[in-house]
Design a protein around this motif. Structure first.
Motif, PDB file in Angstrom:
ATOM      1  N   LEU A  64       0.823  -1.215   0.000  1.00 54.66           N
ATOM      2  CA  LEU A  64       0.000   0.000   0.000  1.00 54.66           C
ATOM      3  C   LEU A  64       0.852   1.257   0.000  1.00 54.66           C
ATOM      4  O   LEU A  64       0.459   2.291  -0.535  1.00 54.66           O
ATOM      5  CB  LEU A  64      -0.944   0.008   1.202  1.00 54.66           C
ATOM      6  CG  LEU A  64      -2.113  -0.961   1.114  1.00 54.66           C
ATOM      7  CD1 LEU A  64      -2.780  -1.119   2.468  1.00 54.66           C
ATOM      8  CD2 LEU A  64      -3.111  -0.485   0.066  1.00 54.66           C
TER       9      LEU A  64
ATOM     10  N   GLY B 121       3.238   5.962  -1.946  1.00 61.04           N
ATOM     11  CA  GLY B 121       2.422   6.676  -0.956  1.00 61.04           C
ATOM     12  C   GLY B 121       3.275   7.271   0.140  1.00 61.04           C
ATOM     13  O   GLY B 121       4.456   7.571  -0.064  1.00 61.04           O
TER      14      GLY B 121
ATOM     15  N   ASP C 213      -1.957   5.664   0.636  1.00 65.50           N
ATOM     16  CA  ASP C 213      -1.508   5.112  -0.639  1.00 65.50           C
ATOM     17  C   ASP C 213      -1.292   6.205  -1.680  1.00 65.50           C
ATOM     18  O   ASP C 213      -1.522   7.389  -1.420  1.00 65.50           O
ATOM     19  CB  ASP C 213      -2.437   3.993  -1.129  1.00 65.50           C
ATOM     20  CG  ASP C 213      -3.815   4.471  -1.577  1.00 65.50           C
ATOM     21  OD1 ASP C 213      -3.982   5.634  -1.982  1.00 65.50           O
ATOM     22  OD2 ASP C 213      -4.748   3.638  -1.537  1.00 65.50           O
TER      23      ASP C 213
END
Length: 147
Positions: A108, A112, A132
């Protein structure tokens, strides 16, 4: 009664769906593009009275449903006017164990921003927060008390 998150990616919906498919094993169960609508795309009624400055690109995603584990989420490109803004909430992902949490947190976090590094807390042996690449906040947690 049923409540589901509906995420507006402002022109990046298809990219987000692919990101979640490859990183989290998400399954897209339905996808409708603006060109598939029986209502003319310039019609403001199509979007519950939303004012549109012009028709959205016909290949943009008007509505999608996707599953991550047992959870169904909804998504759209929306009006694709500005960058997506996701504030005031996070999606919580429960991992099976610490190794699973680390893998999902790292996936994720690609592109990010880590908001709270993954680690033990008083309420979990492994918890962290990451935003993210689309700006969606995620809390990754392994349930249970700190070991």
């Amino acid at each position: 009664m049923h409540v589901q998150p509906y995420l507006f990616f402002e022109g990046r919906c298809e990219e987000a769906l692919e990101f979640y498919r490859t990183r989290l094993g998400a399954e897209v169960t339905m996808l409708m593009r603006f060109k598939d609508s029986p209502v003319p795309t310039g019609n403001a009624e199509m979007c519950a009275g939303a004012e549109m400055s012009g028709p959205p690109p016909e290949n943009n995603v008007m509505h999608a449903e996707f599953k991550i584990g047992d959870t169904t989420l909804l998504a759209s490109d929306g009006m694709a006017k500005d960058a997506p803004v996701f504030r005031g909430f996070s999606l919580s992902l429960t991992a099976a164990d610490e190794a699973d949490a680390k893998r999902r947190f790292a996936a994720l976090g690609e592109g990010g921003q880590v908001q709270m590094p993954l680690g033990p807390t008083f309420f979990s042996p492994c918890f962290g927060m990451v935003q993210d690449r689309f700006g969606v906040g995620w809390m990754v947690i392994v349930p249970g008390p700190k070991a």
